[in-house]
Design an enzyme around this catalytic site. Structure first.
Site, PDB file in Angstrom:
ATOM      1  N   ARG A  63       0.466  -3.795  11.422  1.00 16.03           N
ATOM      2  CA  ARG A  63       1.872  -3.563  11.098  1.00 16.03           C
ATOM      3  C   ARG A  63       2.690  -3.135  12.314  1.00 16.03           C
ATOM      4  O   ARG A  63       3.889  -2.902  12.189  1.00 16.03           O
ATOM      5  CB  ARG A  63       1.975  -2.514   9.991  1.00 16.03           C
ATOM      6  CG  ARG A  63       1.434  -3.031   8.664  1.00 16.03           C
ATOM      7  CD  ARG A  63       1.131  -1.917   7.678  1.00 16.03           C
ATOM      8  NE  ARG A  63       0.564  -2.449   6.455  1.00 16.03           N
ATOM      9  CZ  ARG A  63      -0.732  -2.735   6.281  1.00 16.03           C
ATOM     10  NH1 ARG A  63      -1.592  -2.525   7.272  1.00 16.03           N
ATOM     11  NH2 ARG A  63      -1.173  -3.224   5.142  1.00 16.03           N
TER      12      ARG A  63
ATOM     13  N   GLU B  41       0.855  -1.182   0.000  1.00 19.96           N
ATOM     14  CA  GLU B  41       0.000   0.000   0.000  1.00 19.96           C
ATOM     15  C   GLU B  41       0.890   1.231   0.000  1.00 19.96           C
ATOM     16  O   GLU B  41       1.790   1.368   0.824  1.00 19.96           O
ATOM     17  CB  GLU B  41      -0.907  -0.005   1.232  1.00 19.96           C
ATOM     18  CG  GLU B  41      -1.533   1.324   1.593  1.00 19.96           C
ATOM     19  CD  GLU B  41      -2.489   1.857   0.540  1.00 19.96           C
ATOM     20  OE1 GLU B  41      -2.795   3.068   0.574  1.00 19.96           O
ATOM     21  OE2 GLU B  41      -2.919   1.064  -0.314  1.00 19.96           O
TER      22      GLU B  41
ATOM     23  N   CYS C 103      -5.604  -1.052   5.965  1.00 16.92           N
ATOM     24  CA  CYS C 103      -5.859  -1.339   7.379  1.00 16.92           C
ATOM     25  C   CYS C 103      -7.076  -0.584   7.891  1.00 16.92           C
ATOM     26  O   CYS C 103      -7.361  -0.601   9.080  1.00 16.92           O
ATOM     27  CB  CYS C 103      -4.625  -1.059   8.224  1.00 16.92           C
ATOM     28  SG  CYS C 103      -3.826   0.510   7.929  1.00 16.92           S
TER      29      CYS C 103
ATOM     30  N   CYS D 113       5.915  -0.435  -6.461  1.00 14.31           N
ATOM     31  CA  CYS D 113       7.344  -0.396  -6.988  1.00 14.31           C
ATOM     32  C   CYS D 113       7.621  -1.073  -8.356  1.00 14.31           C
ATOM     33  O   CYS D 113       6.936  -1.972  -8.630  1.00 14.31           O
ATOM     34  CB  CYS D 113       8.115  -1.094  -6.018  1.00 14.31           C
ATOM     35  SG  CYS D 113       9.105  -0.647  -4.715  1.00 14.31           S
TER      36      CYS D 113
ATOM     37  N   HIS E 191      -6.617   3.484  12.177  1.00  7.88           N
ATOM     38  CA  HIS E 191      -6.353   4.895  12.469  1.00  7.88           C
ATOM     39  C   HIS E 191      -7.546   5.557  13.138  1.00  7.88           C
ATOM     40  O   HIS E 191      -7.387   6.496  13.929  1.00  7.88           O
ATOM     41  CB  HIS E 191      -5.951   5.633  11.200  1.00  7.88           C
ATOM     42  CG  HIS E 191      -4.638   5.169  10.644  1.00  7.88           C
ATOM     43  ND1 HIS E 191      -3.442   5.378  11.295  1.00  7.88           N
ATOM     44  CD2 HIS E 191      -4.324   4.471   9.520  1.00  7.88           C
ATOM     45  CE1 HIS E 191      -2.465   4.846  10.589  1.00  7.88           C
ATOM     46  NE2 HIS E 191      -2.974   4.289   9.516  1.00  7.88           N
TER      47      HIS E 191
ATOM     48  N   CYS F  34       3.041  -0.357   4.429  1.00  8.58           N
ATOM     49  CA  CYS F  34       1.887   0.459   4.103  1.00  8.58           C
ATOM     50  C   CYS F  34       2.390   1.650   3.301  1.00  8.58           C
ATOM     51  O   CYS F  34       2.430   2.765   3.755  1.00  8.58           O
ATOM     52  CB  CYS F  34       1.158   0.889   5.367  1.00  8.58           C
ATOM     53  SG  CYS F  34      -0.500   1.477   5.069  1.00  8.58           S
TER      54      CYS F  34
ATOM     55  N   CYS G 100      -5.105   5.189   5.356  1.00  3.17           N
ATOM     56  CA  CYS G 100      -4.871   3.906   4.695  1.00  3.17           C
ATOM     57  C   CYS G 100      -6.190   3.286   4.269  1.00  3.17           C
ATOM     58  O   CYS G 100      -7.175   3.350   4.998  1.00  3.17           O
ATOM     59  CB  CYS G 100      -4.135   2.952   5.637  1.00  3.17           C
ATOM     60  SG  CYS G 100      -3.758   1.356   4.898  1.00  3.17           S
TER      61      CYS G 100
ATOM     62  N   SER H 189       4.628   1.950   9.823  1.00  3.18           N
ATOM     63  CA  SER H 189       5.572   2.053   8.707  1.00  3.18           C
ATOM     64  C   SER H 189       6.451   3.292   8.821  1.00  3.18           C
ATOM     65  O   SER H 189       7.460   3.402   8.124  1.00  3.18           O
ATOM     66  CB  SER H 189       4.821   2.050   7.365  1.00  3.18           C
ATOM     67  OG  SER H 189       4.288   0.760   7.118  1.00  3.18           O
TER      68      SER H 189
END
Length: 630
Positions: free
Chosen positions: A539, A13, A65, A609, A69, A606, A62, A562
């Site tokens: 995480r 993410e 997840c 690439c 939060h 989180c 996010c 993260s």
């Protein structure tokens, strides 16, 4: 020496770039750089807003997840305003958190991390009959048959169990063959097909794992049904400062929570337990066992040196976090830091993390030495309540602001700040939590473990027996980080059941209160207030920090897991967890750095690439796409 640039990293993410210096002769990573390439900025969005609305904004940090939060924000605001939520609201929030943990871990293992270990193409070489036999062997050898305490068990039989027939696996294999021969690999195309690490598993293990990958695509959505019942939806279920918005009635069938809907929650939790016990745990352990036996014991990085957690799951009501009451009745008392676990349990050193530490401006801080931010006083770290989110973007070492070649490891190179505990780096996550609880129990720091803490110790010792290795050898590794997530999923499946039973018993006793609205009116609030909300998210340790003035948010900061793990290096504290884990990983083929993807994915980043490779003169050697759509 070859420089590898991986940007962006797929199957995560968000947006993450890494740059690595590799000694081609030995495969050793000599240096590593981790860069968060997107500015979050949501803290600035909530400044000046009503603190009762903050959770709705910040849980959008996010989309994976989802709820974590919101929970961190709610706890922060409630801590600041002195709001104590009803016990039913605490039970419901814990159920939501428990099922979120399982869902996140399961999706991570099968749909984000699996292709680092498993190749669908290798599954084409499997014997379906031998695969069916392997499935039965795996279930017998690698199942961990633990049970959490429940006052009653409504699961009459396993609702979901792996299929183990020749015909089934032949049909799955035919489906894979059709996809491969079509040249349209779809969701499997972001993959290195010919890396030697895929030979660690026999073809039958690949076929079995791919079938479970597909099983979980179908079943994972049912794990979060409790979010829909209690919170109205998923992702991003609804809450309310002071409790939950779902009223309870055993007589009104139109009520948000009634007997019918509670039965649906129960069914979902029971299914979740079956999915973890019968699929996730055996799959993770058999893969881990085979990789450990093949000599894969790297990627630990900071895990054996220093880990941090906050602990979670209050058993009952508590008056606040910053006053220390939150830590007094936790089901998982992982709050603290453990150093030197990699040297053995006897050498591990535990440091407590309590309410007074949260308010100490020197214990928890964030720095921006290598981050694209500016602090009022250069070189001075700030406590989160005093945190500043002022961007200061600088050019890369080579390239332009919009077309990077190499980032500047000697300057600023990431949109992520650098959190510290007493001026030191630490890894967070399920592995950290397990290391801390195991250390506290084994060293007698926890005199009488809760059922969950004993559960965790029993899990670790069962895996140690299966791998024939002591915990300090297998845990602080890439394999250990992945296995800890599976153990964590099993633990939280039972935690959800545990708090569901508490909720049912509370309702049976006549208590249907789900919200405390006594201080809902801002006129009842103090003129100035500060609060912190803690949560052990999938995480790792999550903290939200809020300052309120005249009924509005004056400052808001979130230190997410993260941030701890993906942060850039620090001149005094050294490397962050991602960077340290990459340096602790060997790469066989520089043009196919599967090992780097595997170790990074073990953190469940989180952050996103494709891979560009350069020689030491900066000449591009090859481009390896890990995202089929780039």
């Amino acid at each position: 020496m070859k420089r590898i640039v991986v940007d962006p990293i797929n199957r995560i993410e968000g947006h993450l770039r890494v740059e690595i210096e590799v000694d081609e002769a030995t495969g050793k990573v000599e240096d590593a750089l981790s860069s968060g390439t997107a500015w979050r900025g949501i803290e600035l969005i909530v400044n000046g807003r009503d603190p009762r609305d903050a959770w709705m904004f910040v849980q959008r940090i996010c989309g994976v997840c989802t709820t974590v939060h919101a929970l961190g924000s709610l706890r922060a605001v409630e801590d600041a305003l002195g709001i104590e939520i009803p016990k039913n609201a605490n039970f419901i929030r814990n159920i939501i958190a428990g099922t979120q943990m399982v869902h996140d871990h399961l999706v991570h293992f099968y749909h984000l991390h699996a292709l680092d270990w498993v190749s669908p193409v290798a599954a084409l070489r499997a014997d379906p009959a031998a695969t069916a036999a392997l499935q039965n062997t795996v279930l017998e050898k690698y199942s961990l048959t633990f049970e959490g305490p429940v006052s009653f068990d409504t699961n009459a039989y396993p609702k979901e169990f792996p299929k183990a027939t020749t015909a089934y696996f032949r049909e799955i294999q035919n489906k894979i063959k059709g996809i491969v021969e079509s040249g349209q690999l779809g969701l499997f195309s972001a993959h290195y097909w010919d890396h030697p690490d895929y030979n660690v598993l026999p073809p039958e293990a690949h076929l079995m794992a791919v079938s479970h990958y597909l099983n979980m695509l179908d079943r994972q959505r049912e794990i979060v049904i409790p979010h829909v019942i209690f919170g109205g939806k998923n992702p991003h279920p609804h809450y309310i400062v002071g409790g939950m918005p779902c009223s309870i009635s055993m007589n009104d069938m139109n009520a948000p929570i009634n007997t019918e809907r509670l039965a649906v929650v129960d069914t979902a939790i029971n299914l979740t337990i079956d999915l973890v016990n019968n699929f996730y745990i055996p799959d993770a352990l058999v893969i881990g066992d085979l990789f450990v036996k093949a000599g894969f014991a790297d990627g630990g990085g900071l895990a054996g040196q220093r880990v941090l957690a906050f602990g979670d799951f209050p058993e009952d009501r508590y008056s606040g976090t910053s006053n220390g009451d939150y830590f007094k009745n936790l089901l998982i008392r992982a709050n603290g830091v453990v150093e030197n676990f990699g040297q053995g349990i006897g050498q591990a050193v535990f440091h407590p993390l309590e309410g007074k530490d949260l308010t100490d401006p020197n214990v928890l801080t964030e720095g921006v030495e290598h981050s694209w931010y500016r602090y009022p006083e250069a070189g001075k770290d700030l406590h989160p309540w005093n945190g500043v989110t002022t961007p200061q973007y600088t050019e890369p070492k080579e390239g332009t602001k919009t077309n990077w070649k190499y980032l500047n490891e000697d300057g600023k190179y990431s949109w992520i700040k650098t959190p510290k505990w007493n001026g030191k780096m630490a890894e967070v996550g399920p592995l950290a939590k397990y290391i801390i609880v195991y250390t506290k129990v084994k060293q007698g720091i926890i005199g009488e473990p809760t059922w969950a803490e004993k559960f965790m110790v029993d899990q670790i010792e069962a895996v140690s027996k299966a791998l024939n290795l002591p915990p300090e050898k297998w845990m602080p590794t890439t394999v250990g980080r992945t296995a800890a997530r599976a153990l964590d999923a099993q633990l939280h499946a039972y935690i959800a059941k545990y708090f569901f039973d508490k909720l049912i018993n509370s309702i049976k006793a006549g208590d249907t209160t789900v919200a405390n609205t006594a201080t809902w009116d801002p006129a009842t609030w103090p003129k100035e207030a500060k609060g912190v909300g803690l949560h052990e998210a999938p995480r790792g340790g999550l903290s939200h920090w809020v300052t309120i003035k005249n009924g509005k948010i004056e400052n808001y900061q979130a230190i997410v897991p993260s941030t701890w793990n993906a942060c850039p290096r620090d001149g005094k504290a050294g490397y962050g967890a991602y960077e340290a884990s990459m340096i602790d990983t060997k790469v066989k083929i520089a043009e196919k750095p599967l090992e780097i993807l595997r170790v990074l994915h073990s953190f469940d980043p989180c952050l996103a690439c494709a891979t560009h490779l350069y020689d030491k003169e900066g000449k591009e050697l090859a481009v390896v796409r890990t995202d089929p759509y780039l």
